[in-house]
Write a protein that holds these residues in place. Structure first.
Motif, PDB file in Angstrom:
ATOM      1  N   ARG A  72       0.827  -1.202   0.000  1.00  0.00           N
ATOM      2  CA  ARG A  72       0.000   0.000   0.000  1.00  0.00           C
ATOM      3  C   ARG A  72       0.866   1.258   0.000  1.00  0.00           C
ATOM      4  NH1 ARG A  72      -4.233  -1.905   4.764  1.00  0.00           N
ATOM      5  NH2 ARG A  72      -4.991  -3.811   3.705  1.00  0.00           N
ATOM      6  N   LEU A  73       0.522   2.179  -0.889  1.00  0.00           N
ATOM      7  CA  LEU A  73       1.192   3.467  -0.971  1.00  0.00           C
ATOM      8  C   LEU A  73       0.328   4.539  -0.312  1.00  0.00           C
ATOM      9  CD1 LEU A  73       2.320   3.340  -4.712  1.00  0.00           C
ATOM     10  CD2 LEU A  73       3.818   3.177  -2.713  1.00  0.00           C
ATOM     11  N   PRO A  74       0.944   5.555   0.291  1.00  0.00           N
ATOM     12  CA  PRO A  74       0.153   6.630   0.896  1.00  0.00           C
ATOM     13  C   PRO A  74      -0.542   7.480  -0.160  1.00  0.00           C
ATOM     14  CG  PRO A  74       2.487   7.151   1.006  1.00  0.00           C
ATOM     15  CD  PRO A  74       2.393   5.736   0.509  1.00  0.00           C
ATOM     16  N   PHE A  75      -1.724   7.981   0.178  1.00  0.00           N
ATOM     17  CA  PHE A  75      -2.511   8.795  -0.736  1.00  0.00           C
ATOM     18  C   PHE A  75      -3.359   9.759   0.080  1.00  0.00           C
ATOM     19  CE2 PHE A  75      -4.723   4.843   0.199  1.00  0.00           C
ATOM     20  CZ  PHE A  75      -5.971   5.289   0.633  1.00  0.00           C
ATOM     21  N   VAL A  76      -3.946  10.725  -0.602  1.00  0.00           N
ATOM     22  CA  VAL A  76      -4.826  11.700   0.036  1.00  0.00           C
ATOM     23  C   VAL A  76      -6.253  11.450  -0.432  1.00  0.00           C
ATOM     24  CG1 VAL A  76      -5.470  14.149   0.119  1.00  0.00           C
ATOM     25  CG2 VAL A  76      -3.069  13.487   0.325  1.00  0.00           C
ATOM     26  N   GLU A  77      -7.169  11.356   0.507  1.00  0.00           N
ATOM     27  CA  GLU A  77      -8.585  11.230   0.170  1.00  0.00           C
ATOM     28  C   GLU A  77      -9.211  12.621   0.078  1.00  0.00           C
ATOM     29  OE1 GLU A  77     -11.049   8.152   1.940  1.00  0.00           O
ATOM     30  OE2 GLU A  77      -9.305   7.458   3.069  1.00  0.00           O
ATOM     31  N   THR A  78      -9.935  12.884  -1.009  1.00  0.00           N
ATOM     32  CA  THR A  78     -10.549  14.198  -1.197  1.00  0.00           C
ATOM     33  C   THR A  78     -12.032  14.213  -0.867  1.00  0.00           C
ATOM     34  OG1 THR A  78     -11.204  13.850  -3.502  1.00  0.00           O
ATOM     35  CG2 THR A  78      -8.929  14.605  -3.093  1.00  0.00           C
ATOM     36  N   GLY A  79     -12.649  13.036  -0.775  1.00  0.00           N
ATOM     37  CA  GLY A  79     -14.079  12.978  -0.524  1.00  0.00           C
ATOM     38  C   GLY A  79     -14.926  13.022  -1.776  1.00  0.00           C
ATOM     39  N   HIS A  80     -14.281  13.107  -2.941  1.00  0.00           N
ATOM     40  CA  HIS A  80     -15.020  13.080  -4.210  1.00  0.00           C
ATOM     41  C   HIS A  80     -14.285  12.132  -5.156  1.00  0.00           C
ATOM     42  CE1 HIS A  80     -16.858  14.287  -7.998  1.00  0.00           C
ATOM     43  NE2 HIS A  80     -17.779  14.939  -7.302  1.00  0.00           N
ATOM     44  N   PRO A  81     -14.993  11.218  -5.816  1.00  0.00           N
ATOM     45  CA  PRO A  81     -14.310  10.207  -6.625  1.00  0.00           C
ATOM     46  C   PRO A  81     -13.490  10.747  -7.789  1.00  0.00           C
ATOM     47  CG  PRO A  81     -16.694  10.149  -7.000  1.00  0.00           C
ATOM     48  CD  PRO A  81     -16.460  11.020  -5.812  1.00  0.00           C
ATOM     49  N   ILE A  82     -13.884  11.874  -8.358  1.00  0.00           N
ATOM     50  CA  ILE A  82     -13.149  12.405  -9.511  1.00  0.00           C
ATOM     51  C   ILE A  82     -11.890  13.134  -9.060  1.00  0.00           C
ATOM     52  CG2 ILE A  82     -13.245  14.053 -11.418  1.00  0.00           C
ATOM     53  CD1 ILE A  82     -16.190  13.267 -11.793  1.00  0.00           C
ATOM     54  N   THR A  83     -12.009  14.026  -8.097  1.00  0.00           N
ATOM     55  CA  THR A  83     -10.806  14.727  -7.639  1.00  0.00           C
ATOM     56  C   THR A  83      -9.870  13.794  -6.873  1.00  0.00           C
ATOM     57  OG1 THR A  83     -11.933  15.513  -5.627  1.00  0.00           O
ATOM     58  CG2 THR A  83     -11.956  16.956  -7.559  1.00  0.00           C
ATOM     59  N   ASP A  84     -10.410  12.749  -6.276  1.00  0.00           N
ATOM     60  CA  ASP A  84      -9.568  11.769  -5.591  1.00  0.00           C
ATOM     61  C   ASP A  84      -8.560  11.153  -6.562  1.00  0.00           C
ATOM     62  OD1 ASP A  84     -10.059  10.135  -2.715  1.00  0.00           O
ATOM     63  OD2 ASP A  84      -8.927   9.032  -4.225  1.00  0.00           O
ATOM     64  N   ALA A  85      -9.008  10.895  -7.782  1.00  0.00           N
ATOM     65  CA  ALA A  85      -8.116  10.328  -8.790  1.00  0.00           C
ATOM     66  C   ALA A  85      -7.046  11.332  -9.204  1.00  0.00           C
ATOM     67  CB  ALA A  85      -8.923   9.877 -10.013  1.00  0.00           C
ATOM     68  N   LEU A  86      -7.425  12.594  -9.365  1.00  0.00           N
ATOM     69  CA  LEU A  86      -6.468  13.603  -9.810  1.00  0.00           C
ATOM     70  C   LEU A  86      -5.326  13.784  -8.817  1.00  0.00           C
ATOM     71  CD1 LEU A  86      -5.487  15.822 -11.678  1.00  0.00           C
ATOM     72  CD2 LEU A  86      -7.127  17.384 -10.605  1.00  0.00           C
ATOM     73  N   VAL A  87      -5.636  13.787  -7.537  1.00  0.00           N
ATOM     74  CA  VAL A  87      -4.619  14.043  -6.516  1.00  0.00           C
ATOM     75  C   VAL A  87      -3.548  12.940  -6.491  1.00  0.00           C
ATOM     76  CG1 VAL A  87      -4.292  14.345  -4.015  1.00  0.00           C
ATOM     77  CG2 VAL A  87      -6.177  15.490  -5.159  1.00  0.00           C
ATOM     78  N   LEU A  88      -3.848  11.778  -7.043  1.00  0.00           N
ATOM     79  CA  LEU A  88      -2.853  10.704  -7.095  1.00  0.00           C
ATOM     80  C   LEU A  88      -1.604  11.087  -7.880  1.00  0.00           C
ATOM     81  CD1 LEU A  88      -5.141   7.601  -7.812  1.00  0.00           C
ATOM     82  CD2 LEU A  88      -4.085   8.233  -5.634  1.00  0.00           C
ATOM     83  N   VAL A  89      -1.728  12.030  -8.817  1.00  0.00           N
ATOM     84  CA  VAL A  89      -0.587  12.358  -9.652  1.00  0.00           C
ATOM     85  C   VAL A  89       0.489  13.115  -8.881  1.00  0.00           C
ATOM     86  CG1 VAL A  89      -1.218  14.636 -10.616  1.00  0.00           C
ATOM     87  CG2 VAL A  89      -0.051  12.939 -12.050  1.00  0.00           C
ATOM     88  N   LEU A  90       0.126  13.781  -7.783  1.00  0.00           N
ATOM     89  CA  LEU A  90       1.100  14.583  -7.041  1.00  0.00           C
ATOM     90  C   LEU A  90       2.199  13.736  -6.404  1.00  0.00           C
ATOM     91  CD1 LEU A  90       0.995  17.758  -6.724  1.00  0.00           C
ATOM     92  CD2 LEU A  90      -1.125  16.728  -7.516  1.00  0.00           C
ATOM     93  N   PRO A  91       1.872  12.723  -5.584  1.00  0.00           N
ATOM     94  CA  PRO A  91       2.961  11.911  -5.039  1.00  0.00           C
ATOM     95  C   PRO A  91       3.720  11.152  -6.120  1.00  0.00           C
ATOM     96  CG  PRO A  91       0.829  10.977  -4.449  1.00  0.00           C
ATOM     97  CD  PRO A  91       0.567  12.330  -5.028  1.00  0.00           C
ATOM     98  N   PHE A  92       3.029  10.798  -7.216  1.00  0.00           N
ATOM     99  CA  PHE A  92       3.752  10.138  -8.297  1.00  0.00           C
ATOM    100  C   PHE A  92       4.801  11.061  -8.898  1.00  0.00           C
ATOM    101  CE2 PHE A  92       4.590   9.616 -12.754  1.00  0.00           C
ATOM    102  CZ  PHE A  92       5.192   8.372 -12.733  1.00  0.00           C
ATOM    103  N   TYR A  93       4.428  12.305  -9.172  1.00  0.00           N
ATOM    104  CA  TYR A  93       5.390  13.249  -9.733  1.00  0.00           C
ATOM    105  C   TYR A  93       6.614  13.379  -8.829  1.00  0.00           C
ATOM    106  CZ  TYR A  93       2.335  15.254 -13.411  1.00  0.00           C
ATOM    107  OH  TYR A  93       1.579  15.465 -14.531  1.00  0.00           O
ATOM    108  N   GLY A  94       6.384  13.497  -7.525  1.00  0.00           N
ATOM    109  CA  GLY A  94       7.498  13.607  -6.598  1.00  0.00           C
ATOM    110  C   GLY A  94       8.376  12.374  -6.623  1.00  0.00           C
ATOM    111  N   PHE A  95       7.740  11.206  -6.684  1.00  0.00           N
ATOM    112  CA  PHE A  95       8.496   9.955  -6.751  1.00  0.00           C
ATOM    113  C   PHE A  95       9.338   9.868  -8.016  1.00  0.00           C
ATOM    114  CE2 PHE A  95       8.190   6.099  -9.302  1.00  0.00           C
ATOM    115  CZ  PHE A  95       9.164   5.323  -8.682  1.00  0.00           C
ATOM    116  N   VAL A  96       8.736  10.117  -9.181  1.00  0.00           N
ATOM    117  CA  VAL A  96       9.444   9.866 -10.434  1.00  0.00           C
ATOM    118  C   VAL A  96      10.570  10.867 -10.642  1.00  0.00           C
ATOM    119  CG1 VAL A  96       8.088  11.250 -12.102  1.00  0.00           C
ATOM    120  CG2 VAL A  96       9.041   9.026 -12.780  1.00  0.00           C
ATOM    121  N   GLU A  97      10.405  12.093 -10.161  1.00  0.00           N
ATOM    122  CA  GLU A  97      11.481  13.084 -10.261  1.00  0.00           C
ATOM    123  C   GLU A  97      12.682  12.635  -9.432  1.00  0.00           C
ATOM    124  OE1 GLU A  97      13.976  16.408  -9.037  1.00  0.00           O
ATOM    125  OE2 GLU A  97      12.669  15.206  -7.738  1.00  0.00           O
TER     126      GLU A  97
END
Length: 344
Positions: A296-321
């Motif tokens: 399991r990877l850490p993530f942020v819950e937004t309370g909305h299914p659409i924005t919840d998916a978008l926020v996943l890109v932030l920790p990924f960007y930090g990881f891949v950089e």
């Protein structure tokens, strides 16, 4: 590049919460104006026009529109206008053209063709004035600010934020509107997350699968592109449903898989696939607490299914950089790439 050197890409990732906040603060009237135009048009369908990261942003908006406005959305090939000279029958529809530079000739040509055909067209661009703005009925400045890293990050995110804001006005979806307003604070939380265990397990891999469904599939596509751009490894994005058909034949012992799951109706499906691939010997990490065997990877819950998916890109960007630098690469200078590709 030294592993501790701050890159332009890292600085731009850190600017995402501020860029999103600036966009939402300054563009409320523009979102309402374009949303009203779409409501008046009442389109029968929507087409998107984009390439690269912008096309992944368009795919995210496709799912958001289909889930919220319940209209079919299709990506149209820019070459239909720029190369083939085909005049599509788009008069009953709406069109969304996305281009950070605003001047890619094939994107501009297709956007212009859609507008001339009678579509209500919207340009999402980081450059005003620009040819793409002139080609569309409505133009929105995504206000991401200067982006110098070749790998787009904040312009990708702000393109989606702008599209979601317009969608919330168009459909008068109060829950989505609240969720979009909350995005800057969720982005600020998400950029602090670290995926160190994933980095350790991926190691010196030369190939990886990124999985998702629904809006998270668009994030998977963006992630696969960033793997290629910044690390030079082979990465492919698949639907968590599709991967178990043909692509699973490539999954062997310790094959790395990143399964991106949002808190939506597809979460159970994605985690089931993640656990199934783990049972085959793959190294699987997922952004869900529902996984039984996958890590399991850490993530942020937004309370909305659409924005919840978008926020996943932030920790990924930090990881891949960070992972790019750890592998001895410079994420600001990917091989054979430049910031603006003017495809005809």
């Amino acid at each position: 590049m030294h592993p501790n050197t701050q890159t332009n890409m890292r600085r731009e990732i850190d600017e995402i919460p501020e860029a999103a906040s600036r966009l939402l603060d300054r563009s409320a009237k523009d979102f309402a104006r374009v949303g009203t135009a779409l409501r008046v048009k009442d389109p029968a369908f929507v087409v998107t026009i984009a390439r690269g990261s912008s096309d992944h942003a368009a795919l995210f908006l496709k799912y958001a529109i289909e889930l919220t406005a319940r209209l079919p959305v299709a990506s149209v090939g820019p070459s239909l206008a720029s190369i083939y000279g085909t005049e599509l029958k788009l008069g009953r529809g709406a069109a969304i053209a996305i281009s950070q530079s605003g001047k890619s000739p094939d994107i501009v040509a297709m956007a212009d063709a859609a507008t001339r055909a009678g579509a209500t067209s919207m340009a999402l661009t980081n450059t005003l004035p620009s040819p793409i703005a002139d080609a569309c009925s409505h133009a929105l400045d995504i206000l991401a600010g200067p982006e110098t890293a070749v790998a787009a990050t904040k312009s990708y995110v702000n393109s989606i934020v702008a599209g979601l804001a317009v969608l919330s006005e168009w459909t008068a979806d109060a829950a989505l509107k609240r969720a979009v307003a909350d995005l800057p604070k969720h982005f600020a939380e998400a950029i602090k997350l670290e995926w160190n265990d994933f980095a350790a397990d991926v190691g010196d891999a030369d190939s990886i699968f990124v999985l998702g469904r629904g809006p998270a599939l668009a994030i998977a596509g963006e992630a696969a592109l960033k793997f290629k751009e910044t690390t030079g490894i082979h990465a492919e994005a698949y639907s968590a449903a599709e991967v178990l058909h043909g692509p699973v034949a490539l999954v062997g012992t310790r094959f790395p898989v990143l399964a991106l799951a949002a808190r939506d109706a597809a979460e159970a499906s994605v985690t089931e696939t993640a656990d199934a691939l783990h049972a085959m010997g793959a190294i699987v990490h997922t952004t869900s607490a529902r996984a039984t065997n996958a890590k399991r990877l850490p993530f942020v819950e937004t309370g909305h299914p659409i924005t919840d998916a978008l926020v996943l890109v932030l920790p990924f960007y930090g990881f891949v950089e960070a992972w790019s630098r750890a592998r001895g690469n410079n994420p600001d200078a990917p091989a054979n790439l430049k910031k603006v590709t003017e495809t005809r």
